[in-house]
Design a protein around this motif. Sequence first.
Motif, PDB file in Angstrom:
ATOM      1  N   THR A 157       0.830  -1.202   0.000  1.00  0.00           N
ATOM      2  CA  THR A 157       0.000   0.000   0.000  1.00  0.00           C
ATOM      3  C   THR A 157       0.868   1.257   0.000  1.00  0.00           C
ATOM      4  O   THR A 157       0.575   2.222  -0.714  1.00  0.00           O
ATOM      5  CB  THR A 157      -0.940   0.001   1.224  1.00  0.00           C
ATOM      6  N   VAL A 158       1.930   1.231   0.772  1.00  0.00           N
ATOM      7  CA  VAL A 158       2.839   2.381   0.826  1.00  0.00           C
ATOM      8  C   VAL A 158       3.508   2.579  -0.533  1.00  0.00           C
ATOM      9  O   VAL A 158       3.580   3.710  -1.051  1.00  0.00           O
ATOM     10  CB  VAL A 158       3.905   2.175   1.934  1.00  0.00           C
ATOM     11  N   ILE A 159       3.964   1.501  -1.146  1.00  0.00           N
ATOM     12  CA  ILE A 159       4.618   1.605  -2.455  1.00  0.00           C
ATOM     13  C   ILE A 159       3.614   2.054  -3.511  1.00  0.00           C
ATOM     14  O   ILE A 159       3.947   2.835  -4.407  1.00  0.00           O
ATOM     15  CB  ILE A 159       5.288   0.276  -2.820  1.00  0.00           C
ATOM     16  N   LEU A 160       2.373   1.590  -3.391  1.00  0.00           N
ATOM     17  CA  LEU A 160       1.341   2.018  -4.337  1.00  0.00           C
ATOM     18  C   LEU A 160       1.061   3.514  -4.209  1.00  0.00           C
ATOM     19  O   LEU A 160       0.901   4.214  -5.219  1.00  0.00           O
ATOM     20  CB  LEU A 160       0.066   1.211  -4.112  1.00  0.00           C
ATOM     21  N   LEU A 161       1.012   4.036  -2.990  1.00  0.00           N
ATOM     22  CA  LEU A 161       0.813   5.474  -2.798  1.00  0.00           C
ATOM     23  C   LEU A 161       1.986   6.279  -3.362  1.00  0.00           C
ATOM     24  O   LEU A 161       1.791   7.319  -4.005  1.00  0.00           O
ATOM     25  CB  LEU A 161       0.614   5.791  -1.315  1.00  0.00           C
ATOM     26  N   ILE A 162       3.191   5.796  -3.140  1.00  0.00           N
ATOM     27  CA  ILE A 162       4.373   6.465  -3.699  1.00  0.00           C
ATOM     28  C   ILE A 162       4.309   6.418  -5.224  1.00  0.00           C
ATOM     29  O   ILE A 162       4.616   7.407  -5.900  1.00  0.00           O
ATOM     30  CB  ILE A 162       5.662   5.805  -3.161  1.00  0.00           C
ATOM     31  N   HIS A 163       3.886   5.296  -5.752  1.00  0.00           N
ATOM     32  CA  HIS A 163       3.765   5.121  -7.202  1.00  0.00           C
ATOM     33  C   HIS A 163       2.783   6.134  -7.794  1.00  0.00           C
ATOM     34  O   HIS A 163       3.060   6.764  -8.820  1.00  0.00           O
ATOM     35  CB  HIS A 163       3.302   3.685  -7.472  1.00  0.00           C
ATOM     36  N   VAL A 164       1.643   6.324  -7.143  1.00  0.00           N
ATOM     37  CA  VAL A 164       0.643   7.279  -7.624  1.00  0.00           C
ATOM     38  C   VAL A 164       1.164   8.709  -7.524  1.00  0.00           C
ATOM     39  O   VAL A 164       0.969   9.524  -8.443  1.00  0.00           O
ATOM     40  CB  VAL A 164      -0.685   7.105  -6.843  1.00  0.00           C
ATOM     41  N   MET A 165       1.855   9.024  -6.432  1.00  0.00           N
ATOM     42  CA  MET A 165       2.414  10.380  -6.294  1.00  0.00           C
ATOM     43  C   MET A 165       3.473  10.657  -7.352  1.00  0.00           C
ATOM     44  O   MET A 165       3.544  11.760  -7.904  1.00  0.00           O
ATOM     45  CB  MET A 165       2.993  10.566  -4.884  1.00  0.00           C
ATOM     46  N   ILE A 166       4.289   9.651  -7.659  1.00  0.00           N
ATOM     47  CA  ILE A 166       5.294   9.819  -8.713  1.00  0.00           C
ATOM     48  C   ILE A 166       4.614  10.033 -10.055  1.00  0.00           C
ATOM     49  O   ILE A 166       5.032  10.888 -10.849  1.00  0.00           O
ATOM     50  CB  ILE A 166       6.241   8.597  -8.754  1.00  0.00           C
ATOM     51  N   ALA A 167       3.541   9.288 -10.311  1.00  0.00           N
ATOM     52  CA  ALA A 167       2.819   9.443 -11.578  1.00  0.00           C
ATOM     53  C   ALA A 167       2.227  10.843 -11.706  1.00  0.00           C
ATOM     54  O   ALA A 167       2.324  11.475 -12.770  1.00  0.00           O
ATOM     55  CB  ALA A 167       1.723   8.395 -11.685  1.00  0.00           C
ATOM     56  N   LEU A 168       1.629  11.347 -10.637  1.00  0.00           N
ATOM     57  CA  LEU A 168       1.063  12.698 -10.674  1.00  0.00           C
ATOM     58  C   LEU A 168       2.152  13.759 -10.848  1.00  0.00           C
ATOM     59  O   LEU A 168       1.968  14.724 -11.604  1.00  0.00           O
ATOM     60  CB  LEU A 168       0.254  12.960  -9.411  1.00  0.00           C
TER      61      LEU A 168
END
Length: 122
Positions: free
Chosen positions: A3-14
């Motif tokens: 979940t933490v990596i997924l949130l980081i992934h979404v922030m990087i995408a944005l």
Amino acid sequence: MSTVILLIHVMIALAMVGVILLQRSEGGALGIGGGGGAGGGGFMTGRGAGNALTKTTAILAACFFVTSLTLSILATQQRGDTPSILPSGSGGEGGLNPLQIPGTPAPKTSDTPAAPQAPQSQ
């Protein structure tokens, strides 16, 4: 963890979308970071700003790639040993019938020919 990596992934995408939109477009179509007089005016113009945005985009893209691989590896490890829908053999009797609905019995085959037959003369 995932979940933490997924949130980081979404922030990087944005962040990557934002940085890409800030860059100056070569055709002058959608870029808001320079170009004609309609965009951001004089916001981050010049060669140095272009290099900084390009390097930032490259770093964000590399981070996006790493988080994508990490999420893929974590998903594979969490899944464990689950049954597959694909047959383990190389075909034949245990092969997968693409017309058969999973969970239903296989249709019975008959001895009738698959192609039309010419009438036999007597």
